[in-house]
Design an enzyme around this catalytic site. Structure first.
Site, mmCIF file in Angstrom:
data_model
loop_
_atom_site.group_PDB
_atom_site.id
_atom_site.type_symbol
_atom_site.label_atom_id
_atom_site.label_comp_id
_atom_site.label_asym_id
_atom_site.label_seq_id
_atom_site.Cartn_x
_atom_site.Cartn_y
_atom_site.Cartn_z
ATOM 1 N N ASP A 108 -16.005 -11.766 -22.624
ATOM 2 C CA ASP A 108 -16.469 -11.591 -21.249
ATOM 3 C C ASP A 108 -17.985 -11.743 -21.131
ATOM 4 O O ASP A 108 -18.479 -12.462 -20.266
ATOM 5 C CB ASP A 108 -16.041 -10.223 -20.700
ATOM 6 C CG ASP A 108 -14.543 -10.005 -20.833
ATOM 7 O OD1 ASP A 108 -13.824 -11.006 -20.966
ATOM 8 O OD2 ASP A 108 -14.109 -8.843 -20.811
ATOM 9 N N SER A 109 -18.716 -11.061 -22.006
ATOM 10 C CA SER A 109 -20.174 -11.152 -21.866
ATOM 11 C C SER A 109 -20.649 -12.550 -22.233
ATOM 12 O O SER A 109 -21.625 -13.044 -21.665
ATOM 13 C CB SER A 109 -20.895 -10.059 -22.657
ATOM 14 O OG SER A 109 -20.856 -10.300 -24.033
ATOM 15 N N SER A 110 -19.951 -13.230 -23.131
ATOM 16 C CA SER A 110 -20.364 -14.593 -23.480
ATOM 17 C C SER A 110 -20.158 -15.538 -22.293
ATOM 18 O O SER A 110 -21.036 -16.345 -21.972
ATOM 19 C CB SER A 110 -19.553 -15.128 -24.656
ATOM 20 O OG SER A 110 -19.751 -14.331 -25.786
ATOM 21 N N GLY A 137 0.844 -1.194 0.000
ATOM 22 C CA GLY A 137 0.000 0.000 0.000
ATOM 23 C C GLY A 137 0.870 1.231 0.000
ATOM 24 O O GLY A 137 2.069 1.152 0.279
ATOM 25 N N CYS A 156 5.352 -6.094 1.574
ATOM 26 C CA CYS A 156 5.681 -4.670 1.486
ATOM 27 C C CYS A 156 5.033 -3.903 2.650
ATOM 28 O O CYS A 156 5.390 -4.154 3.796
ATOM 29 C CB CYS A 156 5.281 -4.132 0.109
ATOM 30 S SG CYS A 156 6.041 -2.564 -0.257
ATOM 31 N N TYR A 157 4.052 -3.043 2.384
ATOM 32 C CA TYR A 157 3.388 -2.340 3.484
ATOM 33 C C TYR A 157 2.866 -3.354 4.513
ATOM 34 O O TYR A 157 2.939 -3.118 5.719
ATOM 35 C CB TYR A 157 2.224 -1.498 2.944
ATOM 36 C CG TYR A 157 1.426 -0.769 4.008
ATOM 37 C CD1 TYR A 157 1.860 0.463 4.487
ATOM 38 C CD2 TYR A 157 0.253 -1.314 4.532
ATOM 39 C CE1 TYR A 157 1.140 1.146 5.471
ATOM 40 C CE2 TYR A 157 -0.466 -0.646 5.512
ATOM 41 C CZ TYR A 157 -0.025 0.579 5.974
ATOM 42 O OH TYR A 157 -0.737 1.245 6.949
ATOM 43 N N LYS A 159 -8.276 -11.785 -17.670
ATOM 44 C CA LYS A 159 -8.748 -12.231 -18.984
ATOM 45 C C LYS A 159 -8.440 -13.708 -19.263
ATOM 46 O O LYS A 159 -9.301 -14.449 -19.724
ATOM 47 C CB LYS A 159 -8.091 -11.361 -20.061
ATOM 48 C CG LYS A 159 -8.710 -11.509 -21.424
ATOM 49 C CD LYS A 159 -9.972 -10.704 -21.485
ATOM 50 C CE LYS A 159 -10.533 -10.551 -22.857
ATOM 51 N NZ LYS A 159 -11.664 -9.613 -22.827
ATOM 52 N N SER A 198 -22.731 -9.181 -26.071
ATOM 53 C CA SER A 198 -22.122 -8.566 -27.260
ATOM 54 C C SER A 198 -21.506 -9.612 -28.162
ATOM 55 O O SER A 198 -21.166 -9.327 -29.295
ATOM 56 C CB SER A 198 -21.036 -7.585 -26.819
ATOM 57 O OG SER A 198 -19.935 -8.308 -26.284
ATOM 58 N N GLY A 199 -21.331 -10.819 -27.627
ATOM 59 C CA GLY A 199 -20.622 -11.836 -28.403
ATOM 60 C C GLY A 199 -19.136 -11.835 -28.096
ATOM 61 O O GLY A 199 -18.412 -12.705 -28.530
ATOM 62 N N GLU A 243 4.541 -11.576 -5.868
ATOM 63 C CA GLU A 243 3.482 -11.838 -6.853
ATOM 64 C C GLU A 243 3.821 -11.337 -8.256
ATOM 65 O O GLU A 243 3.203 -11.720 -9.242
ATOM 66 C CB GLU A 243 2.159 -11.202 -6.378
ATOM 67 C CG GLU A 243 2.096 -9.670 -6.391
ATOM 68 C CD GLU A 243 2.743 -9.005 -5.173
ATOM 69 O OE1 GLU A 243 3.519 -9.669 -4.468
ATOM 70 O OE2 GLU A 243 2.463 -7.813 -4.947
ATOM 71 N N HIS A 280 7.840 -7.792 -3.633
ATOM 72 C CA HIS A 280 6.556 -8.296 -4.136
ATOM 73 C C HIS A 280 6.735 -9.661 -4.815
ATOM 74 O O HIS A 280 7.106 -9.720 -5.989
ATOM 75 C CB HIS A 280 5.969 -7.304 -5.137
ATOM 76 C CG HIS A 280 5.497 -6.049 -4.477
ATOM 77 N ND1 HIS A 280 4.227 -5.907 -3.977
ATOM 78 C CD2 HIS A 280 6.143 -4.898 -4.202
ATOM 79 C CE1 HIS A 280 4.093 -4.711 -3.434
ATOM 80 N NE2 HIS A 280 5.247 -4.071 -3.544
#
Ligand code: XMP
Length: 512
Positions: A226-228, A54, A81-82, A368, A222-223, A170, A168
């Site tokens: 994500d929306s699919s 942070g 870290c923080y 994604k 939308s096709g 990650e 970090h």
């Protein structure tokens, strides 16, 4: 109860990345604001807690400090870290401004190969980003790594299962970061690793059912990926209670409307109410004579909302609206206030006055590539799951100048050829985005024995990791040559093909 790791968010940049890395280790993980109460934590019953980085200084009274009881719960805690400074400061160590800040790749010397550093080499490259440092560790802690300017790069209290890392783990630049996180999860936390993408899917379906009950759900489809994925997940959970509205604005890629309908419509695999609105002419009418890019985008966005709203009104009051928001769309406020949500619909936000009670965002915690994995898990065809990004205003921003039905057809045909040849050359997964655009330029050519005066198509192909910056892809010349020859021969009113060599910046990926 399924094992889980809790990440407490103290406002760092990489918080969701931490969760994602833990999930990569095969353990379910959720990010919650640092204000989560100890009672809520006990309810979740995590196997371990990770405190994130942070921007604050722990010794500043106004900084977020969370509950000091976290360290007394008997649950292993990893501070990053923080988070590690907070652990040290809360338990009686000393944190101060470092004489030298460390930023970027930094070599850390391991003093003691134990705990999280058990399998790490003697020196290891990590990613640092700090201006404060731990000067002295609390009682019971041992320093396990340092750098020339940071005396406590890592510390631990093995007995209490408390661990601190100044860097970090990650971030991919921390070369052995995954080993350290995995050691935390499987070592002190004692996880077995029972989480896979199919668990995410099953769990989401269960939660959605619980939340929705008998309610009605509406989804703007939308096709796109994500929306699919969101729609299929919802459909598996609530079947016919879900209605998907797919607006065909006439600015989709060649055959795209039919492809979306084939998957989601009555002949498709999913048991949902699917409404396709063929609004092509309506959009073309609104766009007639308009050449200014922003005005075109606005018109398309607004018209989209009008169409969606009309359909929503026909359906009547719905209880839930589904959005395919994924993690990169979520702008985290960072300090535990509820996250600000970007209205995710591709075109430009959903109408305020569609009547619904609550928004469901089933993909909100995924990146994604995780969404793609979930999509495959749900049985969505690969060609849909691996679709490249497509802007909400569609071909409207790939036709420079006025949009007409004829120009849409030209760019659709040219783009279909381009995509086909890129796939034939085996480059479709390598290049992050590629498409044909129609310039507003006409020029003279010769075909057969005749003079032509026709349009020029521009081919765009870029490599990029985040779409914020991009490089023009170095396509093999024979691919460009083949595409050019096919476009000029097969697409009417196109007599010239240009390759766009511009990066971003200074260009953008789309033309408008
Ligand atoms: P630019 O053209 O800004 O594009 O370099 C960056 C990425 O965003 C996509 N893009 C959009 N996506 N709605 C979207 O959902 C839009 O209005 C939009 N405009 C651009 C573009 O395809 C590229 O991947």
């Amino acid at each position: 109860m399924r094992e889980s790791i809790l990440v407490l968010d103290f406002g760092g940049q990489y918080n969701q990345l931490i969760a994602r890395r833990v999930r990569e280790c095969g353990v379910y993980c959720e990010v919650h604001p640092y204000t989560m109460t100890v009672e809520e934590m006990k309810e979740m019953n995590p196997k371990g807690i990770i405190l994130t980085g942070g921007p604050n200084s722990v010794y500043d009274p106004a900084s977020p400090h969370g509950s000091p009881e976290i360290f007394e719960l008997g649950i292993p805690v990893l501070g990053i870290c923080y988070g590690s400074q907070l652990m040290a400061w809360t338990l009686g160590g000393k944190v101060a401004t470092a004489p030298v800040s460390e930023y970027g790749k930094t070599e850390v010397t391991v003093d003691s190969k134990k705990g999280l550093l058990k399998k790490v080499s003697d020196t290891t490259v990590t990613w640092m980003s700090h201006t404060d440092y731990i000067e002295t560790v609390p009682e019971g802690f041992q320093i396990t790594a340092h750098t020339p300017v940071c005396p406590v790069a890592a510390m631990e209290n093995a007995e209490k299962k408390l661990y601190g890392l100044q860097f970090h783990p990650e971030v991919t630049h921390s070369e052995q970061g995954m080993e350290m996180l995995s050691e935390f999860v499987y070592g002190p936390c004692g996880c077995k690793g029972d989480w896979k993408m199919d668990s995410f899917v099953d769990e989401s379906i269960r939660k959605i059912r619980q939340k929705v009950g008998n309610g009605k759900v509406l989804c703007a489809l939308s096709g796109g990926v994500d929306s699919s994925v969101a729609a299929v997940l919802m459909s598996k959970a609530v079947g016919k209670q879900l209605t998907c509205v797919f607006v065909d604005h006439g600015l989709l890629r060649k055959n795209e409307g039919d492809e979306v309908e084939a998957v989601f419509g009555p002949a498709g695999d999913y048991d949902l109410n699917f409404i396709r609105v063929n609004a092509q002419q309506r959009f073309y009418d609104k766009l007639a004579g308009v050449t200014e890019p922003e005005q075109k985008r606005k018109i398309i966005g607004e018209e989209f909302i009008r169409v969606f709203e009309e359909e929503a009104k026909k359906i009547g009051a719905v209880d839930f609206l589904v959005q395919g928001t994924i993690y990169p769309d979520v702008i985290e406020s960072g300090l535990g206030k509820s996250a600000v949500i970007k209205s995710h619909h591709n075109v430009g936000g959903l109408p305020d006055y569609v009547d619904f009670k609550e928004i469901i965002e089933p993909l909100r915690m995924l990146f994604k590539d995780e969404v793609r994995k979930a999509g495959l898990e749900l049985g969505i065809p690969e060609y849909l799951v691996y679709r490249q990004p497509f802007p909400g205003p569609g071909l409207g921003v790939r036709i420079v100048g006025e949009v007409t039905a004829e120009k849409v057809k030209m760019v659709q045909d040219a783009d279909a050829i381009y995509r086909e040849e890129i796939a034939n050359a085996g480059l479709d997964r390598e290049i992050n985005q590629y498409f044909a655009a129609l310039t507003n330029m006409r020029s003279v050519g010769v075909m057969g024995d005749f003079r032509t005066y026709d349009y020029a198509v521009a081919l765009r192909a870029v490599t990029t990791s985040d779409f914020m910056t991009a490089e023009s892809a170095r396509l093999p010349w024979d691919v460009i040559e083949k595409v050019t020859s096919r476009i000029v021969n097969e697409v009417e009113h196109v007599n010239r093909v240009l390759y766009d060599c511009t990066g971003k910046p200074p260009g953008t990926i789309e033309f408008e």
